[in-house]
Scaffold this motif. Structure first.
Motif, PDB file in Angstrom:
ATOM      1  N   GLU A 244       0.814  -1.221   0.000  1.00  0.00           N
ATOM      2  CA  GLU A 244       0.000   0.000   0.000  1.00  0.00           C
ATOM      3  C   GLU A 244       0.847   1.270   0.000  1.00  0.00           C
ATOM      4  OE1 GLU A 244      -3.455   1.146   0.461  1.00  0.00           O
ATOM      5  OE2 GLU A 244      -3.928  -0.661  -0.650  1.00  0.00           O
ATOM      6  N   PRO A 245       1.760   1.467   0.946  1.00  0.00           N
ATOM      7  CA  PRO A 245       2.532   2.720   0.924  1.00  0.00           C
ATOM      8  C   PRO A 245       3.371   2.893  -0.330  1.00  0.00           C
ATOM      9  CG  PRO A 245       2.674   1.663   3.078  1.00  0.00           C
ATOM     10  CD  PRO A 245       2.042   0.672   2.154  1.00  0.00           C
ATOM     11  N   LEU A 246       3.957   1.811  -0.836  1.00  0.00           N
ATOM     12  CA  LEU A 246       4.787   1.921  -2.038  1.00  0.00           C
ATOM     13  C   LEU A 246       3.931   2.230  -3.266  1.00  0.00           C
ATOM     14  CD1 LEU A 246       7.568   1.777  -3.293  1.00  0.00           C
ATOM     15  CD2 LEU A 246       7.318  -0.715  -3.435  1.00  0.00           C
ATOM     16  N   THR A 247       2.769   1.569  -3.374  1.00  0.00           N
ATOM     17  CA  THR A 247       1.832   1.887  -4.455  1.00  0.00           C
ATOM     18  C   THR A 247       1.484   3.371  -4.434  1.00  0.00           C
ATOM     19  OG1 THR A 247       0.844  -0.326  -4.509  1.00  0.00           O
ATOM     20  CG2 THR A 247      -0.516   1.479  -5.319  1.00  0.00           C
ATOM     21  N   ASN A 248       1.188   3.872  -3.257  1.00  0.00           N
ATOM     22  CA  ASN A 248       0.771   5.274  -3.139  1.00  0.00           C
ATOM     23  C   ASN A 248       1.935   6.238  -3.332  1.00  0.00           C
ATOM     24  OD1 ASN A 248      -1.844   4.384  -2.607  1.00  0.00           O
ATOM     25  ND2 ASN A 248      -1.446   4.215  -0.422  1.00  0.00           N
ATOM     26  N   LEU A 249       3.134   5.850  -2.935  1.00  0.00           N
ATOM     27  CA  LEU A 249       4.296   6.708  -3.175  1.00  0.00           C
ATOM     28  C   LEU A 249       4.529   6.875  -4.672  1.00  0.00           C
ATOM     29  CD1 LEU A 249       6.753   8.324  -2.268  1.00  0.00           C
ATOM     30  CD2 LEU A 249       8.013   6.164  -2.061  1.00  0.00           C
ATOM     31  N   ILE A 250       4.458   5.779  -5.426  1.00  0.00           N
ATOM     32  CA  ILE A 250       4.649   5.871  -6.876  1.00  0.00           C
ATOM     33  C   ILE A 250       3.546   6.725  -7.499  1.00  0.00           C
ATOM     34  CG2 ILE A 250       4.693   4.557  -9.032  1.00  0.00           C
ATOM     35  CD1 ILE A 250       5.837   2.180  -7.372  1.00  0.00           C
ATOM     36  N   SER A 251       2.289   6.421  -7.175  1.00  0.00           N
ATOM     37  CA  SER A 251       1.164   7.139  -7.786  1.00  0.00           C
ATOM     38  C   SER A 251       1.160   8.610  -7.401  1.00  0.00           C
ATOM     39  CB  SER A 251      -0.160   6.491  -7.364  1.00  0.00           C
ATOM     40  OG  SER A 251      -0.268   5.187  -7.882  1.00  0.00           O
ATOM     41  N   ASN A 252       1.375   8.912  -6.127  1.00  0.00           N
ATOM     42  CA  ASN A 252       1.322  10.300  -5.674  1.00  0.00           C
ATOM     43  C   ASN A 252       2.460  11.128  -6.271  1.00  0.00           C
ATOM     44  OD1 ASN A 252      -0.737   9.188  -4.193  1.00  0.00           O
ATOM     45  ND2 ASN A 252       0.109   9.688  -2.188  1.00  0.00           N
ATOM     46  N   THR A 253       3.620  10.495  -6.467  1.00  0.00           N
ATOM     47  CA  THR A 253       4.730  11.217  -7.089  1.00  0.00           C
ATOM     48  C   THR A 253       4.454  11.469  -8.567  1.00  0.00           C
ATOM     49  OG1 THR A 253       6.282  10.217  -5.511  1.00  0.00           O
ATOM     50  CG2 THR A 253       7.225  11.227  -7.485  1.00  0.00           C
ATOM     51  N   VAL A 254       3.899  10.478  -9.263  1.00  0.00           N
ATOM     52  CA  VAL A 254       3.521  10.692 -10.666  1.00  0.00           C
ATOM     53  C   VAL A 254       2.484  11.808 -10.767  1.00  0.00           C
ATOM     54  CG1 VAL A 254       2.398   9.664 -12.684  1.00  0.00           C
ATOM     55  CG2 VAL A 254       4.095   8.347 -11.401  1.00  0.00           C
ATOM     56  N   LEU A 255       1.511  11.809  -9.863  1.00  0.00           N
ATOM     57  CA  LEU A 255       0.506  12.878  -9.867  1.00  0.00           C
ATOM     58  C   LEU A 255       1.177  14.241  -9.709  1.00  0.00           C
ATOM     59  CD1 LEU A 255      -2.385  13.987  -9.752  1.00  0.00           C
ATOM     60  CD2 LEU A 255      -2.383  13.500  -7.290  1.00  0.00           C
ATOM     61  N   ARG A 256       2.126  14.345  -8.789  1.00  0.00           N
ATOM     62  CA  ARG A 256       2.805  15.625  -8.585  1.00  0.00           C
ATOM     63  C   ARG A 256       3.574  16.043  -9.850  1.00  0.00           C
ATOM     64  NH1 ARG A 256       4.683  18.721  -4.130  1.00  0.00           N
ATOM     65  NH2 ARG A 256       3.019  17.680  -2.989  1.00  0.00           N
ATOM     66  N   ILE A 257       4.214  15.096 -10.487  1.00  0.00           N
ATOM     67  CA  ILE A 257       4.957  15.396 -11.714  1.00  0.00           C
ATOM     68  C   ILE A 257       4.013  15.885 -12.812  1.00  0.00           C
ATOM     69  CG2 ILE A 257       6.277  14.340 -13.598  1.00  0.00           C
ATOM     70  CD1 ILE A 257       7.550  12.519 -11.426  1.00  0.00           C
ATOM     71  N   LEU A 258       2.822  15.279 -12.904  1.00  0.00           N
ATOM     72  CA  LEU A 258       1.874  15.631 -13.964  1.00  0.00           C
ATOM     73  C   LEU A 258       1.158  16.950 -13.716  1.00  0.00           C
ATOM     74  CD1 LEU A 258       0.202  12.168 -14.724  1.00  0.00           C
ATOM     75  CD2 LEU A 258       2.126  13.270 -15.896  1.00  0.00           C
ATOM     76  N   THR A 259       1.116  17.390 -12.468  1.00  0.00           N
ATOM     77  CA  THR A 259       0.314  18.574 -12.144  1.00  0.00           C
ATOM     78  C   THR A 259       1.137  19.766 -11.689  1.00  0.00           C
ATOM     79  OG1 THR A 259      -0.024  17.722  -9.890  1.00  0.00           O
ATOM     80  CG2 THR A 259      -1.711  17.213 -11.533  1.00  0.00           C
ATOM     81  N   ASP A 260       2.431  19.588 -11.515  1.00  0.00           N
ATOM     82  CA  ASP A 260       3.290  20.671 -11.041  1.00  0.00           C
ATOM     83  C   ASP A 260       4.298  20.994 -12.149  1.00  0.00           C
ATOM     84  OD1 ASP A 260       5.402  22.172  -9.815  1.00  0.00           O
ATOM     85  OD2 ASP A 260       4.736  21.473  -7.849  1.00  0.00           O
ATOM     86  N   GLU A 261       4.141  22.167 -12.765  1.00  0.00           N
ATOM     87  CA  GLU A 261       4.999  22.531 -13.889  1.00  0.00           C
ATOM     88  C   GLU A 261       6.470  22.586 -13.490  1.00  0.00           C
ATOM     89  OE1 GLU A 261       3.700  26.062 -15.781  1.00  0.00           O
ATOM     90  OE2 GLU A 261       1.734  25.252 -16.372  1.00  0.00           O
ATOM     91  N   GLN A 262       6.743  22.970 -12.256  1.00  0.00           N
ATOM     92  CA  GLN A 262       8.125  23.032 -11.799  1.00  0.00           C
ATOM     93  C   GLN A 262       8.761  21.644 -11.794  1.00  0.00           C
ATOM     94  OE1 GLN A 262       8.636  24.891  -7.990  1.00  0.00           O
ATOM     95  NE2 GLN A 262      10.839  24.548  -7.936  1.00  0.00           N
ATOM     96  N   PHE A 263       7.981  20.646 -11.342  1.00  0.00           N
ATOM     97  CA  PHE A 263       8.484  19.270 -11.353  1.00  0.00           C
ATOM     98  C   PHE A 263       8.735  18.808 -12.783  1.00  0.00           C
ATOM     99  CE2 PHE A 263       7.137  18.727  -6.983  1.00  0.00           C
ATOM    100  CZ  PHE A 263       8.084  17.830  -6.519  1.00  0.00           C
ATOM    101  N   SER A 264       7.748  19.033 -13.637  1.00  0.00           N
ATOM    102  CA  SER A 264       7.864  18.579 -15.015  1.00  0.00           C
ATOM    103  C   SER A 264       9.064  19.220 -15.701  1.00  0.00           C
ATOM    104  CB  SER A 264       6.581  18.915 -15.781  1.00  0.00           C
ATOM    105  OG  SER A 264       6.666  18.513 -17.113  1.00  0.00           O
ATOM    106  N   ALA A 265       9.222  20.526 -15.519  1.00  0.00           N
ATOM    107  CA  ALA A 265      10.344  21.231 -16.132  1.00  0.00           C
ATOM    108  C   ALA A 265      11.669  20.732 -15.556  1.00  0.00           C
ATOM    109  CB  ALA A 265      10.197  22.737 -15.916  1.00  0.00           C
TER     110      ALA A 265
END
Length: 405
Positions: A244-265
């Protein structure tokens, strides 16, 4: 002057951590707690289950580094907790390192640490890459996917099962039981505990008959001489921390990358995925509230009297964002900053954090390399967070991308 104990607060004044309102915006709730109550907050983990939530960074460090006054053994607490309590499976005593203190904790932790340290990191990375490629192959030609159920979860499940020498059939039962335990619903959690117990028992029996080069076999062979019951509960801890925590760490980090322009850049400019992981662990960790202890007698913490034998829960999410330690920090300074509590500290520090980092970092890198033009398939505001007092977990993570044939 010592104030009243959080546990003496009336149900009407305790904050519920188990409902959808809290799950929708926990950080707003933490800010309100800090403003209106302070660093030690009376909460309910489930209806009628009071606890103290620690949202102050310095108070949390004191508690986590003081196992004498804040032991992890819940046996007296759980005597008054009904079997139908939905959070009991996540909190009850088990003969493992997470729920023990003193000599027993040392014995269990030594066996776990030795068994995990023997994992070959190069082989682990290759395993994650293989599992990630197989998961991507299931949907990359479709142009859309739910990354939580079709990518993050299969990777966490398959990699952990391989590390523990667990066949798919047993692993599926273990994963099903663990997922049910995380839910804040009594019948579901109790059923999950039952499924989990039987499945890990089957895994122990299998590896006693057929030892291999895996964590379960190494635990069995360790000089701690763990019996079948102890073995089963070591595996419960490993699975609880590993799916559970590892699943959520991967998903939550991908979400942050997809929604935060600073991360994506930053990633396009060569910023390491590890920095994105650490920012999520710092600002919105997948295990938001846990590291539970049970004071053996009333203890004064900075003028607040914590009740004996009542849960003291560390809010890693709130403590990491405590203005006492984050004031003045920029987003750039948070990137790659590992001075957070998301792996815990003290005697119960997570012994598998190196493995978790490697798995999550490799999984996310493989995803971004394979699908560089990936986007959310819905507005971020339409995503749903699962209720529950402990985790920060999405219901799903729908994405779209140019189909790759």
């Amino acid at each position: 002057m010592t104030t009243h104990a959080p546990g003496s607060a009336s149900p009407a004044t305790r904050i519920a951590l188990y409902d959808a309102e809290f799950a929708d915006d926990p950080h707003a709730a933490y800010e309100r707690m800090r403003r209106e109550v302070g660093p030690l907050v009376p909460v309910d983990l489930a209806p009628g289950v009071p606890a103290t939530l620690v949202i102050g960074f310095h108070q949390a460090r004191r508690i986590l580094n003081d196992p004498l006054h804040f032991p992890a053994d819940p046996r007296i607490w759980q005597q008054s907790i009904p079997e139908t309590c939905p959070v009991k499976p996540m909190m009850e005593w088990r003969p493992n390192a997470l729920r023990s203190s003193g000599a027993e904790h040392t014995r269990y932790r030594a066996a776990n640490t030795a068994s995990l340290q023997a994992v070959d990191q190069h082989a682990l990375r290759a395993l994650v890459e293989q599992v990630a490629a197989a998961a991507l192959g299931e949907f990359r030609a479709l142009g859309h996917a739910d990354l939580l159920t079709q990518y993050s979860y299969p990777i966490a499940f398959r990699v952990l099962s391989a590390l523990l020498g667990c066949p798919d059939e047993i692993g599926r039962r273990i994963a099903d039981g663990m997922a049910k335990i995380f839910e804040a619903e009594a019948e579901t959690a109790a059923r999950g505990n039952e499924i989990l117990g039987r499945a890990v028992g089957d895994l122990v029996a299998l590896r006693r008959r057929q030892p291999g080069d895996d964590v379960t076999s190494r635990l069995i062979a360790h000089s701690a001489r763990l019996d079948d019951v102890e073995m089963a509960h070591q595996l419960v801890t490993l699975y609880g921390a590993g799916i559970e925590p590892l699943t959520n760490l991967i998903s939550n980090t991908v979400l942050r990358i997809l929604t935060d322009e600073q991360f994506s850049a930053g990633l396009h400019a060569g910023q390491p995925v590890r920095d994105a992981l650490d920012t999520v662990l710092y600002t919105d960790p997948p295990m938001a509230n846990y590291c539970i202890s049970y004071p053996p007698y009333p203890i004064d913490v900075e003028g607040v009297l914590l009740p004996a034998h009542q849960p003291v829960v560390i809010s890693m999410a709130a403590c990491n964002n405590d203005p006492a330690v984050t004031a003045g920090l920029t987003a750039a300074q948070l990137a790659g900053n590992r001075a957070h509590l998301s792996w815990s500290i003290g005697p119960h520090t997570c012994p598998a954090r190196t493995h978790a980092y490697l798995i999550a970092e490799t999984a996310i890198s493989c995803l971004l390399d394979a699908l560089p033009e990936i986007d959310l398939a819905c507005p971020e505001s339409e995503l749903t967070w699962r209720p529950g007092p402990f985790h920060r977990a999405l219901e799903g993570l729908p994405v779209r991308f140019p189909a790759v044939v």
